[in-house]
Enzyme design. Structure first.
Site, mmCIF file in Angstrom:
data_model
loop_
_atom_site.group_PDB
_atom_site.id
_atom_site.type_symbol
_atom_site.label_atom_id
_atom_site.label_comp_id
_atom_site.label_asym_id
_atom_site.label_seq_id
_atom_site.Cartn_x
_atom_site.Cartn_y
_atom_site.Cartn_z
ATOM 1 N N LYS A 219 44.087 39.569 42.967
ATOM 2 C CA LYS A 219 44.029 38.693 41.796
ATOM 3 C C LYS A 219 45.305 38.887 40.990
ATOM 4 O O LYS A 219 45.604 39.997 40.540
ATOM 5 C CB LYS A 219 42.801 39.022 40.949
ATOM 6 C CG LYS A 219 42.680 38.160 39.705
ATOM 7 C CD LYS A 219 41.410 38.491 38.949
ATOM 8 C CE LYS A 219 41.295 37.664 37.687
ATOM 9 N NZ LYS A 219 40.084 38.006 36.914
ATOM 10 N N LYS A 272 43.309 34.974 44.496
ATOM 11 C CA LYS A 272 43.247 34.144 43.292
ATOM 12 C C LYS A 272 44.557 34.253 42.543
ATOM 13 O O LYS A 272 44.997 35.391 42.316
ATOM 14 C CB LYS A 272 42.077 34.621 42.418
ATOM 15 C CG LYS A 272 41.903 33.853 41.112
ATOM 16 C CD LYS A 272 40.765 34.435 40.300
ATOM 17 C CE LYS A 272 40.580 33.627 39.017
ATOM 18 N NZ LYS A 272 39.546 34.171 38.139
#
Ligand SMILES: [Zn+2]
Length: 347
Positions: A219, A272
């Site tokens: 992330k 992400k």
């Protein structure tokens, strides 16, 4: 070699193109994010994300049923608590907003997979993903970096540290509380070191050894999250998240993050954001034989919506192309705010 080979033969009609298509989008690979808030009958649209709403539990149940009817197999829940504090009580309370929503959704749409985002930022008064400790000036800590909020100068963030190990206990407590409420997949998004192991241990100790973990393994500290912070009211009050989320410049480090999460017990992994990180998705797909998800984040959604509204791009075409590219890069599951729109279009 030309003229024996003419690739255009296979592009001659839609039927021909359809036959040789390598990537086929299906609602079966979508995970639909929902933002749940207290109250009743509430459906408040997020300004920067047209078509995305803060939903009270009764409305979230309706939305869940609609998603299921459209062939979408899974939701992921984000909570907007009525109160925030310094220990993220709303994240792990039995009557927390996600826990209440989960019970209501599972009671009405039992076959739908409900995923729980496990993080603390939405429930902390300061909006960081872990416990915040004041530290002395000049300390060499993994601190948040400086920033301003609303144009006004704020306290220098160097005075604060997001404490890793103490945050793990709250994250684990949150995961167990979500599992008790009926969450099917635990999805930690905080980026503290060791959170997957802490959560796995706590789940097992509480009888949830069969509950899988999908970790937000890679992330990035991304500018594409802007609209989400409006949707989830989770912007940090000071500093930013670069001391725990990943540097967008790094790919090898993402592979280490994924490897460590898998060693700690993650069953599935996520990258992400998605569109600006297709190389990360592709590399993760090549290296790791586990289910791989990608999160098409709020900013990706907002940019397509905004440009389409101005008439600068074709909404449906770009929506499909963006999701197709994420799947082509190697993600078999996509978290996307477009889930319902696409399901209606291709379902
Ligand atoms: Zn967070």
């Amino acid at each position: 070699m030309f003229p024996q080979n003419r690739l255009r033969r296979m592009r001659s009609s839609e039927a021909m193109r359809s036959l040789v298509r390598e990537t086929r989008l299906s609602p079966e690979g979508f995970i639909y994010p929902l933002f749940v808030c207290p109250g009743e009958g509430i459906r408040k649209e997020v300004g920067s994300m047209p078509g995305v709403f803060n939903l009270s539990v009764d409305e979230a149940v309706k939305e869940a049923a609609e998603a299921k009817a459209l062939g979408i197999p899974a939701l992921i829940l984000f909570g907007l608590p009525d109160k925030k504090d310094e220990i993220a009580t709303g994240a792990w309370a039995d009557d927390g907003i996600v826990q209440v929503a989960t019970r209501a959704i599972k009671a009405t749409v039992p076959d739908l997979i409900v995923m729980g985002d496990v993080c603390l930022c939405e429930y902390m008064s300061h909006g960081h993903c872990g416990i915040v400790k004041k530290v002395k000036h000049g300390g060499q800590h993994s601190h948040a970096t400086s920033a301003t909020r609303g144009g006004a100068a704020v306290a220098p963030a160097e005075e604060y540290e997001i404490v890793n190990d103490a945050s793990l206990e709250i994250l684990a407590r949150t995961a167990v509380s979500q599992a008790k409420a009926g969450i099917d997949i635990i999805a930690p998004s905080d980026m503290m070191d060791g959170r997957v192991a802490a959560i796995r241990t706590a789940l097992d100790k509480n009888g949830f050894e069969n509950t899988p973990i999908m970790s937000y393994a890679a992330k990035y500290a991304s500018g594409f999250y802007g609209p989400f912070r409006e949707a989830a009211d989770s912007a940090p009050a000071f500093g930013d998240r670069r001391a725990y989320q990943m540097d967008p410049a790094n790919k090898r480090e993402a592979m280490r993050e994924i490897k460590l999460d898998l060693l700690e017990g993650a069953d599935m992994i996520m990258v992400k954001p998605a569109i600006a990180y297709l190389d990360i998705i592709a590399e993760a797909r090549r290296r790791f034989d586990v289910p791989l998800a990608a999160y098409q984040v709020s900013g990706e959604y907002a940019m397509i919506k905004a440009a389409a509204k101005l008439g600068w791009i074709d909404h449906d075409r770009v929506m499909l192309e963006s999701l197709m590219s994420i799947q082509r890069a190697g993600a078999s599951m996509i978290l996307t705010y477009f889930a319902k729109d696409v399901a209606k279009l291709i379902g």
